[in-house]
Design a protein around this motif. Structure first.
Motif, PDB file in Angstrom:
ATOM      1  N   VAL A   1       0.840  -1.206   0.000  1.00  0.00           N
ATOM      2  CA  VAL A   1       0.000   0.000   0.000  1.00  0.00           C
ATOM      3  C   VAL A   1       0.871   1.250   0.000  1.00  0.00           C
ATOM      4  CG1 VAL A   1      -1.643   1.343   1.372  1.00  0.00           C
ATOM      5  CG2 VAL A   1      -1.984  -1.115   1.084  1.00  0.00           C
ATOM      6  N   LEU A   2       1.906   1.258   0.836  1.00  0.00           N
ATOM      7  CA  LEU A   2       2.781   2.424   0.923  1.00  0.00           C
ATOM      8  C   LEU A   2       3.574   2.654  -0.358  1.00  0.00           C
ATOM      9  CD1 LEU A   2       4.164   1.972   4.563  1.00  0.00           C
ATOM     10  CD2 LEU A   2       2.531   3.699   3.793  1.00  0.00           C
ATOM     11  N   SER A   3       3.794   1.578  -1.114  1.00  0.00           N
ATOM     12  CA  SER A   3       4.566   1.679  -2.362  1.00  0.00           C
ATOM     13  C   SER A   3       3.678   1.797  -3.596  1.00  0.00           C
ATOM     14  CB  SER A   3       5.459   0.436  -2.521  1.00  0.00           C
ATOM     15  OG  SER A   3       6.217   0.182  -1.381  1.00  0.00           O
ATOM     16  N   ASP A   4       2.353   1.800  -3.404  1.00  0.00           N
ATOM     17  CA  ASP A   4       1.399   1.816  -4.524  1.00  0.00           C
ATOM     18  C   ASP A   4       1.607   0.620  -5.451  1.00  0.00           C
ATOM     19  OD1 ASP A   4       0.064   4.180  -3.782  1.00  0.00           O
ATOM     20  OD2 ASP A   4       1.668   5.393  -4.653  1.00  0.00           O
ATOM     21  N   ILE A   5       1.877  -0.527  -4.846  1.00  0.00           N
ATOM     22  CA  ILE A   5       2.023  -1.775  -5.595  1.00  0.00           C
ATOM     23  C   ILE A   5       0.692  -2.507  -5.554  1.00  0.00           C
ATOM     24  CG2 ILE A   5       3.220  -3.996  -5.702  1.00  0.00           C
ATOM     25  CD1 ILE A   5       5.614  -2.629  -4.342  1.00  0.00           C
ATOM     26  N   HIS A   6       0.243  -2.997  -6.688  1.00  0.00           N
ATOM     27  CA  HIS A   6      -1.048  -3.682  -6.767  1.00  0.00           C
ATOM     28  C   HIS A   6      -1.058  -4.898  -5.848  1.00  0.00           C
ATOM     29  CE1 HIS A   6      -4.555  -5.792  -8.436  1.00  0.00           C
ATOM     30  NE2 HIS A   6      -4.925  -4.590  -8.884  1.00  0.00           N
ATOM     31  N   ASP A   7      -2.198  -5.130  -5.226  1.00  0.00           N
ATOM     32  CA  ASP A   7      -2.326  -6.201  -4.252  1.00  0.00           C
ATOM     33  C   ASP A   7      -2.000  -7.577  -4.834  1.00  0.00           C
ATOM     34  OD1 ASP A   7      -3.040  -7.178  -1.636  1.00  0.00           O
ATOM     35  OD2 ASP A   7      -4.840  -8.008  -2.562  1.00  0.00           O
ATOM     36  N   GLU A   8      -2.275  -7.764  -6.132  1.00  0.00           N
ATOM     37  CA  GLU A   8      -2.045  -9.071  -6.754  1.00  0.00           C
ATOM     38  C   GLU A   8      -0.583  -9.308  -7.104  1.00  0.00           C
ATOM     39  OE1 GLU A   8      -4.438 -11.327  -6.971  1.00  0.00           O
ATOM     40  OE2 GLU A   8      -5.734  -9.861  -5.962  1.00  0.00           O
ATOM     41  N   MET A   9       0.226  -8.271  -7.040  1.00  0.00           N
ATOM     42  CA  MET A   9       1.637  -8.399  -7.400  1.00  0.00           C
ATOM     43  C   MET A   9       2.393  -9.213  -6.350  1.00  0.00           C
ATOM     44  SD  MET A   9       4.085  -7.531  -9.511  1.00  0.00           S
ATOM     45  CE  MET A   9       3.429  -6.115 -10.426  1.00  0.00           C
ATOM     46  N   LEU A  10       3.160 -10.218  -6.787  1.00  0.00           N
ATOM     47  CA  LEU A  10       3.962 -11.041  -5.883  1.00  0.00           C
ATOM     48  C   LEU A  10       5.295 -10.353  -5.619  1.00  0.00           C
ATOM     49  CD1 LEU A  10       3.406 -14.663  -7.278  1.00  0.00           C
ATOM     50  CD2 LEU A  10       2.408 -13.643  -5.233  1.00  0.00           C
TER      51      LEU A  10
ATOM     52  N   ALA B   1       9.338  -1.846  -2.230  1.00  0.00           N
ATOM     53  CA  ALA B   1       8.556  -2.259  -1.058  1.00  0.00           C
ATOM     54  C   ALA B   1       9.423  -2.295   0.200  1.00  0.00           C
ATOM     55  CB  ALA B   1       7.933  -3.628  -1.306  1.00  0.00           C
ATOM     56  N   MET B   2      10.641  -2.808   0.053  1.00  0.00           N
ATOM     57  CA  MET B   2      11.531  -2.911   1.201  1.00  0.00           C
ATOM     58  C   MET B   2      11.883  -1.525   1.754  1.00  0.00           C
ATOM     59  SD  MET B   2      15.090  -4.982   1.539  1.00  0.00           S
ATOM     60  CE  MET B   2      16.043  -4.908   3.050  1.00  0.00           C
ATOM     61  N   ASP B   3      12.026  -0.556   0.875  1.00  0.00           N
ATOM     62  CA  ASP B   3      12.349   0.804   1.299  1.00  0.00           C
ATOM     63  C   ASP B   3      11.245   1.401   2.171  1.00  0.00           C
ATOM     64  OD1 ASP B   3      14.751   0.724  -0.014  1.00  0.00           O
ATOM     65  OD2 ASP B   3      14.054   1.778  -1.797  1.00  0.00           O
ATOM     66  N   MET B   4      10.042   0.857   2.064  1.00  0.00           N
ATOM     67  CA  MET B   4       8.904   1.377   2.831  1.00  0.00           C
ATOM     68  C   MET B   4       8.849   0.847   4.260  1.00  0.00           C
ATOM     69  SD  MET B   4       7.172   3.559   1.066  1.00  0.00           S
ATOM     70  CE  MET B   4       8.676   4.130   0.280  1.00  0.00           C
TER      71      MET B   4
END
Length: 494
Positions: A391-400, A447-450
């Motif tokens: 969510v914090l990275s604006d990555i789609h929920d379905e993305m692995l 994602a890790m940066d978040m």
């Protein structure tokens, strides 16, 4: 959370106050230093804006004038007393703090093991310190304490303790927790100093309760909740009220022992009026650092709820008494604090009910709430953290985010090499996998940066979580609470 505390102002005022108190004596002050030197997470939570190393920064301001004595009780070593917020024994915490102090260039004098009765655990700890070249002293229980002042202040009492050689004007006497023997060590040193003709002084530095806040202010009530297992009760300082006509706040143990401390100080120094009240002994300036009272009130109410959940879980696991739980529940009732004020509770319970498994809800600093549930691959805690960074990275929920190629050997290691009964990935496993994936996958790296943005976020679990998850959440800085329910019928590892 909205800032309510000015940390820079606090460090400045507190340093000045300590220097002022040193000047009142013969350039020698023994300062009983309560609370946490590092990682004061309670203060961070109830005083948003307070920095966890604020007290350490104060010492750095006074670096050239100070040296530090650590005190730990032989009884605490023997029963392996645990520092609750880090889940480590007091003895281990002393070693950790000494390393951190040395790393900052602070002057470390020695370690004193108090209340020594020949405990095997104390002997082991002393030998370890000596083998590392640390000056170590042993203090036995003070003869005559607390009623026989003439015996206490004599060569049979404080005089029976070895004198600790110090060279700086400010000697900070600190400990990993309450009841360690800081006061007795200070007074013992004071006795020896006066025998040597040095007009040394004593003062006390405790962050909580905050003496110039109202008695029932949520920040002070949160202190009562945090020490519910010790039975501490905030009270109006009757001695200060009688002498000065001003209402100030202290806690029962300091008020109860003040007549004894005053008598001992008078016997040592010859000054009957060196301090007229427990408040007079203190140098705490935290109250002057509050810049938004409403913000700290809201934060403190949240902390009281957290303490309630922790006490309930500790009781469920056999680590606390029902009296501790009842005391915090009474504080909540008196101050009209409802569990519903903790906004992550309902989403966690709803997610658990809808999924049929354990669940964790997290409220992010942007106001959004994310959830995660336990599945065959990972724990609810791990799932919630992954969803949060998405969510914090604006990555789609379905993305692995985690590659099966990376997860497979971790699962194999846990199952076939470490022979773990449960191969479900915990939060630590998942973060390790994420860091590996981040080396080659820009999305995983994003994602890790978040992860650093999770510090200070609130989370709640539908059940008690194992240390493998709660420990990592602590390191991430997430304020986690749990329902006092076990996640399974298993007796080990739950």
């Amino acid at each position: 959370m909205k800032k309510g505390f000015d940390n820079e102002l606090y460090v400045k005022l507190q340093s000045e106050k300590i220097l002022e108190r040193i000047s009142k004596f013969d350039n020698k002050l023994y300062l009983e230093f309560g609370g946490k030197l590092f990682d004061d997470m309670h203060a961070c939570r109830v005083l948003p804006g307070f920095e966890s190393d604020a007290k350490c920064r104060i010492l750095l301001q006074l670096k050239e004038q100070s040296e530090i004595i650590f005190v730990i009780s032989g009884a605490d070593l023997e029963r392996n007393k645990i520092r609750a917020d880090f889940g480590i024994p007091y003895g281990t915490d002393v070693l950790r703090l000494i390393d951190k102090m040395r790393g900052l260039g602070l002057n470390m004098n020695s370690v004193v093991v108090t209340q020594y009765l020949g405990q095997p655990a104390a002997d082991k700890f002393i030998n370890k310190l000596k083998n590392h070249g640390l000056k170590t002293y042993i203090h036995h229980k003070t003869k005559g304490y607390p009623t026989e002042v003439d015996v206490i202040v004599s060569d049979e009492g404080y005089g029976a303790n070895p004198y600790i050689e110090t060279t700086k004007p400010l000697v900070v006497v600190t400990a990993p927790g309450p009841g360690s023997g800081k006061l007795a060590t200070c007074l013992s040193q004071l006795y020896h100093e006066y025998k040597r003709g040095v007009r040394a002084g004593y003062a006390k530095f405790e962050t909580f309760p905050i003496w110039n806040l109202p008695l029932r202010h949520p920040v002070n009530v949160a202190y009562e909740a945090a020490t519910a297992d010790l039975g501490d009760i905030n009270m109006i300082d009757p001695y200060h009220l009688e002498i000065y006509g001003k209402m100030t706040v202290n806690y029962n143990r300091d008020i109860e022992c003040f007549p004894i401390v005053k008598s001992i100080l008078a016997k040592i120094t010859g000054d009957e009026n060196i301090y007229n009240s427990p408040t007079d002994m203190g140098v705490n300036m935290a109250g002057y650092g509050i810049v938004d009272d409403e913000a700290v009130r809201v934060a403190a109410r949240q902390e009281i709820i957290r303490r309630y959940y922790k006490a309930e879980c500790d009781y469920k696991m056999g680590n606390a008494t029902s009296e501790t739980v009842e005391r915090i529940r009474l504080l909540m009732n008196e101050n009209k604090i409802e569990l519903s004020e903790r906004t992550v509770v309902v989403p966690a319970l709803e997610k658990a009910e809808s999924s049929g498994s354990s669940a964790v809800a997290m409220e992010l600093d942007n106001g959004k709430t994310v959830t995660g549930k336990s599945n065959k691959l990972m724990t609810a805690c791990a799932s919630a953290v992954l969803n949060a960074v998405k969510v914090l990275s604006d990555i789609h929920d379905e993305m692995l985010l985690l590659s099966p190629i990376v997860l497979a050997p971790i699962i194999q290691l846990k199952k076939e090499v470490l022979r773990e009964d449960k191969v479900k990935l915990n939060l630590g496993d998942v973060l390790t996998a994420l860091s590996i994936c981040a080396a080659t996958n820009p999305i995983a790296e994003k994602a890790m940066d978040m992860l650093v943005n999770l510090r200070g976020c609130e989370a709640h679990s539908s059940c008690i979580l194992p240390e493998s998850d709660t420990g990592v959440m602590r390191k991430l800085g997430v304020n986690l609470t749990c329902e006092p329910e076990f996640g399974s019928k298993d007796l080990y590892g739950f």
